[in-house]
Design a protein around this motif. Sequence first.
Motif, PDB file in Angstrom:
ATOM      1  N   ALA A   3      -1.375-126.694 -40.933  1.00 44.79           N
ATOM      2  CA  ALA A   3      -2.614-126.426 -40.223  1.00 44.79           C
ATOM      3  C   ALA A   3      -3.322-125.202 -40.797  1.00 44.79           C
ATOM      4  N   ASN A   4      -4.639-125.270 -40.777  1.00 44.90           N
ATOM      5  CA  ASN A   4      -5.496-124.201 -41.274  1.00 44.90           C
ATOM      6  C   ASN A   4      -6.178-123.553 -40.065  1.00 44.90           C
ATOM      7  N   PRO A   5      -6.009-122.234 -39.798  1.00 49.24           N
ATOM      8  CA  PRO A   5      -5.596-121.192 -40.738  1.00 49.24           C
ATOM      9  C   PRO A   5      -4.206-120.583 -40.506  1.00 49.24           C
ATOM     10  N   LEU A   6      -3.478-120.975 -39.460  1.00 49.86           N
ATOM     11  CA  LEU A   6      -2.256-120.257 -39.085  1.00 49.86           C
ATOM     12  C   LEU A   6      -0.987-120.842 -39.688  1.00 49.86           C
ATOM     13  N   GLY A   7      -1.099-121.990 -40.377  1.00 48.85           N
ATOM     14  CA  GLY A   7       0.047-122.516 -41.114  1.00 48.85           C
ATOM     15  C   GLY A   7       1.092-123.229 -40.292  1.00 48.85           C
ATOM     16  N   GLU A   8       0.763-123.662 -39.063  1.00 46.95           N
ATOM     17  CA  GLU A   8       1.745-124.443 -38.308  1.00 46.95           C
ATOM     18  C   GLU A   8       2.001-125.761 -39.034  1.00 46.95           C
ATOM     19  N   ASP A  37      -2.705-130.188 -31.471  1.00 45.67           N
ATOM     20  CA  ASP A  37      -3.663-129.170 -31.018  1.00 45.67           C
ATOM     21  C   ASP A  37      -3.926-128.114 -32.086  1.00 45.67           C
ATOM     22  N   ARG A  38      -3.367-128.292 -33.268  1.00 46.79           N
ATOM     23  CA  ARG A  38      -3.556-127.314 -34.337  1.00 46.79           C
ATOM     24  C   ARG A  38      -4.255-127.976 -35.509  1.00 46.79           C
ATOM     25  N   LEU A  39      -5.579-127.906 -35.485  1.00 47.94           N
ATOM     26  CA  LEU A  39      -6.413-128.499 -36.518  1.00 47.94           C
ATOM     27  C   LEU A  39      -7.427-127.477 -36.989  1.00 47.94           C
ATOM     28  N   TYR A  40      -7.899-127.659 -38.206  1.00 50.57           N
ATOM     29  CA  TYR A  40      -8.990-126.865 -38.738  1.00 50.57           C
ATOM     30  C   TYR A  40     -10.182-126.949 -37.782  1.00 50.57           C
ATOM     31  N   GLU A  41     -10.848-125.827 -37.547  1.00 51.22           N
ATOM     32  CA  GLU A  41     -11.902-125.798 -36.538  1.00 51.22           C
ATOM     33  C   GLU A  41     -13.069-126.725 -36.878  1.00 51.22           C
ATOM     34  N   GLY A  77       7.122-120.860 -42.127  1.00 47.22           N
ATOM     35  CA  GLY A  77       8.554-120.656 -42.320  1.00 47.22           C
ATOM     36  C   GLY A  77       8.963-119.217 -42.479  1.00 47.22           C
ATOM     37  N   ALA A  78       8.006-118.285 -42.393  1.00 47.14           N
ATOM     38  CA  ALA A  78       8.321-116.873 -42.587  1.00 47.14           C
ATOM     39  C   ALA A  78       8.404-116.181 -41.226  1.00 47.14           C
ATOM     40  N   GLY A  79       9.540-116.365 -40.546  1.00 45.77           N
ATOM     41  CA  GLY A  79       9.760-115.713 -39.269  1.00 45.77           C
ATOM     42  C   GLY A  79       8.982-116.298 -38.118  1.00 45.77           C
ATOM     43  N   ASP A  80       8.536-117.548 -38.251  1.00 46.12           N
ATOM     44  CA  ASP A  80       7.753-118.171 -37.189  1.00 46.12           C
ATOM     45  C   ASP A  80       8.530-119.254 -36.443  1.00 46.12           C
ATOM     46  N   GLY A  81       9.820-119.353 -36.705  1.00 48.36           N
ATOM     47  CA  GLY A  81      10.643-120.361 -36.046  1.00 48.36           C
ATOM     48  C   GLY A  81      10.558-121.737 -36.671  1.00 48.36           C
ATOM     49  N   GLN A  82       9.790-121.877 -37.742  1.00 46.08           N
ATOM     50  CA  GLN A  82       9.631-123.179 -38.386  1.00 46.08           C
ATOM     51  C   GLN A  82      10.438-123.304 -39.676  1.00 46.08           C
ATOM     52  N   GLU A  83      11.405-122.446 -39.852  1.00 49.00           N
ATOM     53  CA  GLU A  83      12.160-122.437 -41.096  1.00 49.00           C
ATOM     54  C   GLU A  83      12.800-123.789 -41.397  1.00 49.00           C
ATOM     55  N   SER A 107      -0.633-121.944 -49.947  1.00 41.85           N
ATOM     56  CA  SER A 107      -1.067-120.615 -50.377  1.00 41.85           C
ATOM     57  C   SER A 107      -2.076-119.976 -49.437  1.00 41.85           C
ATOM     58  N   ILE A 108      -2.028-120.341 -48.155  1.00 40.90           N
ATOM     59  CA  ILE A 108      -2.825-119.632 -47.160  1.00 40.90           C
ATOM     60  C   ILE A 108      -1.922-118.634 -46.438  1.00 40.90           C
ATOM     61  N   VAL A 109      -2.306-117.381 -46.490  1.00 45.89           N
ATOM     62  CA  VAL A 109      -1.633-116.316 -45.749  1.00 45.89           C
ATOM     63  C   VAL A 109      -2.666-115.716 -44.806  1.00 45.89           C
ATOM     64  N   SER A 110      -2.401-115.777 -43.508  1.00 47.24           N
ATOM     65  CA  SER A 110      -3.311-115.168 -42.534  1.00 47.24           C
ATOM     66  C   SER A 110      -2.652-113.941 -41.933  1.00 47.24           C
ATOM     67  N   ILE A 111      -3.450-112.920 -41.677  1.00 45.81           N
ATOM     68  CA  ILE A 111      -2.909-111.668 -41.143  1.00 45.81           C
ATOM     69  C   ILE A 111      -3.659-111.283 -39.875  1.00 45.81           C
ATOM     70  N   ASP A 112      -2.917-110.734 -38.908  1.00 48.09           N
ATOM     71  CA  ASP A 112      -3.499-110.172 -37.697  1.00 48.09           C
ATOM     72  C   ASP A 112      -3.578-108.659 -37.879  1.00 48.09           C
ATOM     73  N   LEU A 113      -4.780-108.123 -37.932  1.00 47.65           N
ATOM     74  CA  LEU A 113      -4.961-106.682 -38.026  1.00 47.65           C
ATOM     75  C   LEU A 113      -4.930-106.081 -36.621  1.00 47.65           C
ATOM     76  N   ALA A 114      -4.062-105.111 -36.438  1.00 49.61           N
ATOM     77  CA  ALA A 114      -3.854-104.535 -35.110  1.00 49.61           C
ATOM     78  C   ALA A 114      -5.129-103.912 -34.547  1.00 49.61           C
ATOM     79  N   GLY A 115      -6.021-103.464 -35.418  1.00 50.67           N
ATOM     80  CA  GLY A 115      -7.239-102.818 -34.965  1.00 50.67           C
ATOM     81  C   GLY A 115      -8.355-103.760 -34.589  1.00 50.67           C
ATOM     82  N   GLY A 116      -8.097-105.068 -34.608  1.00 42.64           N
ATOM     83  CA  GLY A 116      -9.073-106.049 -34.168  1.00 42.64           C
ATOM     84  C   GLY A 116     -10.235-106.257 -35.114  1.00 42.64           C
ATOM     85  N   ARG A 117     -11.379-106.647 -34.546  1.00 43.30           N
ATOM     86  CA  ARG A 117     -12.549-107.025 -35.335  1.00 43.30           C
ATOM     87  C   ARG A 117     -13.051-105.869 -36.208  1.00 43.30           C
TER      88      ARG A 117
END
Length: 428
Positions: free
Chosen positions: A158-163, A108-112, A322-328, A341-351
């Motif tokens: 997986a792209n973009p969240l790295g699962e 269920d984790r595929l590039y859109e 592997g960085a604190g996501d339980g997939q170490e 080399s994909i790093v995705s970030i969640d900005l707390a302030g949203g869109r």
Amino acid sequence: MTAGLGFATRQIHAGAIVDAEAGARVTPIYQSAGYVFDSFDDGVERFAGRSRRRAYSRNDNPTNVVAGSRIADLEGGVDGVLVASGQAAIAMALAALAQAGDHILTTDRLYEGTREMLRGALRRQGLEFEALPIETDEDAWVAAVRPQTRAIYAESIANPLGEVADLALLGRVSARTGVPLVVDNTVATPYLCRPFEHGAAIVIHSTSKWLSGHGSVIGGAIVDGGTFDWGAAAARFPHLHERRPGGVASFVERCGPAAYAAYLRAVVVLEHGPSFPPTSAFLLLHGIETLSLRMERHVANALAVADALRAHPAISRVHYPGAGDGQEAIVARLLPDGAGSIVSIDLAGGRDAARTFLDRLRLISQMTHIGDVRTLAIHTGSTIHGKLDEQERLDLGITPGLVRISVGLEQADDIVADLLRALDGVSP
């Protein structure tokens, strides 16, 4: 020539040819639509598939063959076929396995873009797709396989969240069910992960990304591992066992472990025609020659970015495998040399926070691409995932403030400085 040599050597030499006419050491661009037949009978033999010589450039160009062979060598496969794009690679890889009424299992984790094609064009062509959660256990995967199932499909990262998909588990499912495992290895590249070592039968790439590395070409590759027993799978893949017109032996009879790649090239790619330009293959080969060096730098820079951003107050979460996501554990097992080399970030302030952040970037380009030497960033929710409704995005982990960063090869300090400067204007 390259058997037993190291990865860095093979990425330069595997599949290479020296031009017979001029002795050029760099593989030339064979910019030709076709090839002269020696005689009437020679043409007959080429078109019948009884000759190894080329008939037409739509599916058999010398420059492309070198690039396909090199990618196959680096992946540990037996043959590689180039097509016009990564999307074309997915479509052609599945077209060589399945027809209307058949069933494909995916994570269920595929590039859109992949999900869009599966639930759009390929579903309209009669294929049925079923997605299982990426953490599904082995027995549940086996239970989901039907008589009509023709492939199990996953992305190594997986792209973009790295699962990270557990390829070893999926490889065991493939072995237990006789259904080939198809892995999109674009984000990991063969330098970081080789799915054939974990039970995959077929590997695909968007060669536009890290394999090329320079962001100047579009292309795709499909690699046959030569490990799947096509001979024992006649019930699922009868087209590989049928004799060709004129009494030509079947692909399994003629090509054995490489039957899939032979069918893909001689039938599927020839008939659909997603031709890969030899000029693009030439540029692709130049990119591959430095793959290992670039991936080492990509990974080091990505780790530096992830570390620098993790504690920033405007960021609620940093996604990196592997960085604190339980997939170490799975990352250590499948990706010991780095997790891409994909790093995705969640900005707390949203869109709104994402808009402010992206528009303040100066060094980093705001665009849709990954795997470039340049660092790139995009707000996926309003672009790549923009056709989904809010709940669909949230179900996939695409939050309103999600920004995907494809970390490039610039000086790590400069990348981090640009990101932090842009974040200075973002309210937590």
